[in-house]
Design an enzyme around this catalytic site. Structure first.
Site, PDB file in Angstrom:
ATOM      1  N   GLY A  26       0.811  -1.201   0.000  1.00  9.78           N
ATOM      2  CA  GLY A  26       0.000   0.000   0.000  1.00  9.78           C
ATOM      3  C   GLY A  26       0.845   1.252   0.000  1.00  9.78           C
ATOM      4  N   ARG A  30       7.261   1.593   1.068  1.00 10.62           N
ATOM      5  CA  ARG A  30       7.557   0.191   1.344  1.00 10.62           C
ATOM      6  C   ARG A  30       8.027  -0.503   0.072  1.00 10.62           C
ATOM      7  NH1 ARG A  30       2.953  -2.566   4.404  1.00 10.62           N
ATOM      8  NH2 ARG A  30       3.943  -1.630   6.229  1.00 10.62           N
ATOM      9  N   ARG A  49       1.765  10.050  -9.705  1.00  9.07           N
ATOM     10  CA  ARG A  49       1.058  10.245  -8.437  1.00  9.07           C
ATOM     11  C   ARG A  49       1.873   9.760  -7.240  1.00  9.07           C
ATOM     12  NH1 ARG A  49      -4.840  10.877  -9.001  1.00  9.07           N
ATOM     13  NH2 ARG A  49      -5.325  11.083 -11.212  1.00  9.07           N
ATOM     14  N   ARG A  93       0.399  -9.154  -2.607  1.00  6.79           N
ATOM     15  CA  ARG A  93       0.332  -7.968  -1.742  1.00  6.79           C
ATOM     16  C   ARG A  93       0.999  -8.268  -0.410  1.00  6.79           C
ATOM     17  NH1 ARG A  93      -1.723  -4.054   1.524  1.00  6.79           N
ATOM     18  NH2 ARG A  93      -3.168  -4.682   3.173  1.00  6.79           N
ATOM     19  N   SER A  96      -0.195  -4.420   5.978  1.00  5.33           N
ATOM     20  CA  SER A  96      -0.508  -4.523   7.399  1.00  5.33           C
ATOM     21  C   SER A  96      -1.986  -4.822   7.584  1.00  5.33           C
ATOM     22  CB  SER A  96      -0.127  -3.236   8.130  1.00  5.33           C
ATOM     23  OG  SER A  96      -0.776  -2.122   7.546  1.00  5.33           O
ATOM     24  N   ASP A 209      -1.445  -3.989  14.439  1.00  7.20           N
ATOM     25  CA  ASP A 209      -2.132  -3.561  15.659  1.00  7.20           C
ATOM     26  C   ASP A 209      -3.195  -4.588  15.998  1.00  7.20           C
ATOM     27  OD1 ASP A 209      -4.975  -2.084  14.612  1.00  7.20           O
ATOM     28  OD2 ASP A 209      -3.359  -2.162  13.148  1.00  7.20           O
ATOM     29  N   ARG A 222       6.038   0.053  10.581  1.00  7.99           N
ATOM     30  CA  ARG A 222       5.271  -0.601   9.523  1.00  7.99           C
ATOM     31  C   ARG A 222       5.969  -0.459   8.173  1.00  7.99           C
ATOM     32  NH1 ARG A 222       0.970   1.663  12.508  1.00  7.99           N
ATOM     33  NH2 ARG A 222       0.764   3.430  11.081  1.00  7.99           N
TER      34      ARG A 222
END
Length: 237
Positions: A26, A30, A49, A93, A96, A209, A222
């Protein structure tokens, strides 16, 4: 596959610049982290973007990494274009998720065999019933075998892909009662796109979490320390 549509409105790459296997996250940072720490000779193919994408090699195999943004509309756009316009065969994918089971803790991995959702994403297909978005079994099996070999704590099962992060009424108890392991925001759309486009897909999530106990991690943790799921994803290339 429509090569004449590349670059697309959201991906600046030419056809052939993206590998047949893409590992996505996402957070585009990362993806940058994976390019810098897992790929040999990475070359950036996208910054449209700010959604960074890179292609390189991992243990001699060509692979790409790319961000997909937050939520099903975002991952839906990027994975549709990858599957349909760039010849991508497999999308994995890494992301988290928030645990809703007491035996699944921060840092544990979830291999998403299926994805429940409160989204209306599947309505576009006008199916005469409810579609069950599922992962590719070969990828699920390979991910589980890697976790066993490396000694990573993991569970295989259902996740909830939610359209809402700050929910007025989350109804977590109802999902808990159905055995759903964790909540995230993208997997259902990825699996639906893969099914419709004839591709393969898998999501491997790190628990960041715990919605029930209140365990949390920081944004920096993360972004840069959830490497076990990356180890598993790259083992499938």
């Amino acid at each position: 596959m429509e090569q004449t549509k590349t670059p697309t409105p959201h991906i600046g790459a030419q056809y052939g610049e993206i590998a047949e296997t893409v590992i996505m996250a996402g957070d585009p940072l990362r993806a940058k982290f994976m390019a810098e720490n897992f790929l040999e000779n990475p070359v950036q193919f996208n910054n449209v973007r700010g959604m960074l994408g890179f292609t390189g090699t991992y243990q001699g195999k060509r692979v790409s990494v790319m961000g997909h943004g937050m939520g099903m509309p975002s991952i839906g756009i990027y994975t549709y274009e990858l599957f349909n316009f760039y010849g991508v065969k497999t999308i994995i994918r890494v992301g988290s998720a928030g645990s809703i089971q007491t035996n699944l803790h921060v840092g544990d991995l979830v291999i998403a065999m299926g994805a429940c959702t409160n989204s209306n994403y599947a309505a576009q297909y006008e199916l005469p019933g409810t579609f069950a978005p599922i992962a590719d079994f070969g990828l699920v099996r390979g991910a589980a075998e890697t976790c066993e070999r490396l000694g990573y704590h993991y569970k295989v099962g259902n996740v909830l892909s939610s359209d809402v992060f700050y929910a007025e009424n989350a109804h977590n108890d109802k999902w808990i009662n159905m055995g759903v392991l964790a909540v995230e925001m993208e997997v259902a759309a990825l699996y639906m796109n893969a099914a419709r486009c004839g591709g393969k897909a898998l999501a491997i999530c790190t628990i960041s979490d715990h919605i029930i106990t209140g365990e949390v991690t920081t944004a920096e943790e993360r972004q840069t320390t959830f490497t076990h799921m990356m180890d598993v994803a790259f083992s499938l290339v």
